[in-house]
Design an enzyme around this catalytic site. Sequence first.
Site, short mmCIF file in Angstrom:
data_model
loop_
_atom_site.label_atom_id
_atom_site.label_comp_id
_atom_site.label_asym_id
_atom_site.label_seq_id
_atom_site.Cartn_x
_atom_site.Cartn_y
_atom_site.Cartn_z
N GLU A 3 0.84 -1.32 0.16
CA GLU A 3 0.11 0.10 0.05
C GLU A 3 1.04 1.28 -0.01
O GLU A 3 1.67 1.20 0.79
CB GLU A 3 -0.99 0.05 1.24
N GLN A 10 -6.87 -7.56 -4.60
CA GLN A 10 -7.15 -7.93 -3.22
C GLN A 10 -8.13 -7.16 -2.63
O GLN A 10 -8.17 -5.83 -2.55
CB GLN A 10 -5.91 -7.83 -2.30
N CYS A 33 -2.60 -6.91 6.65
CA CYS A 33 -2.41 -5.49 7.06
C CYS A 33 -1.81 -5.23 8.32
O CYS A 33 -2.82 -5.32 9.02
CB CYS A 33 -3.19 -4.49 6.24
N GLY A 35 8.32 -12.66 3.36
CA GLY A 35 9.00 -11.93 4.17
C GLY A 35 10.58 -11.85 4.26
O GLY A 35 11.24 -12.98 4.44
#
Length: 324
Positions: A13, A72, A102, A204
Amino acid sequence: MPSGARILLAPMEGLLDHTLRDMLTRVGGVDLCVSEFIRVTNTVLPRRAFIRVAPELLNQSRTVAGVPVRVQLLGSDPDYLAANAVALAQLEPAGIDLNFGCPAKTVNQHRGGAVLLDEPELVGQIVAAVRRAVPAHIPVSAKMRLGYNDDSRAEECALAIEAAGASDLVVHARTKAHGYRPPAYWERIADLRQRVRMPMVANGDIWTLADALRCREVTGCERLMIGRGMVADPGLALAIAQHDALKCGSVQSAVTWTQIVGLMRLFWQGIAQRVAPRHRAGRLKQWLNYLRRVYPEAQEAFEQLRLLHDPVTIDQWLAAQAVG
């Protein structure tokens, strides 16, 4: 997940929007993208709301380079998420992804993203409602973290997502409380894989080819999702793909600085079409800030642009880089 989709480009984002997706997928190596989240509250969004975040929907849900894009959704109401999924499905996305990862405070305060991982039953209800609502040929996937404050319910959430009919699951190997601080707890993804059978994707702290290979070894996941590592090194997915094809390879970037400059010029042209002039310089500097991790030339470029804000001046700077 499409057959052979081994490297996924993560949603980020405020950074990895469709313009940057376009640039990174032109390099090669990326098999599938996931858009930034579209927030769902108590209404059914109009067609333009989906297209604004994922304009690839107007191109058969593919980037210019032909890479499929899943869209999404984020929210906490199963019924409204299902209704919006029906509206989205009419645009024939390459898939619908559900955000349970998120970590943003404002999102979590409104019962979205990672905070839902404290409610595995609700997570399952959301996935099930969306899966029931959309045609069978449209994949419904999910992305989660290991938990909110801790990872004690990670297995419950993964099992709930699987039982609800998700096609696959991306796991970011941190909790919300961990944020983005290293390390990523890849071994916990391996734990989850012992409990669920659906395809899983590890996510990650994958910054290099060496990281990618080690993540695969620790997690047992052949499929990887990469976000910040790809923004910093646009050739990372290509390097992984080349390694997979040749079963060998180096950890050096597969893309030269000259190629990066070309991508930056295209990126600048892209954001000029949709970003207000006063914000354009910030978007370019944001990307350069990541590129500094890999390219010494990016550090010099960042210093040269740091105090520049005028789009015309930056146009001239980019033109000079191309000539140089």
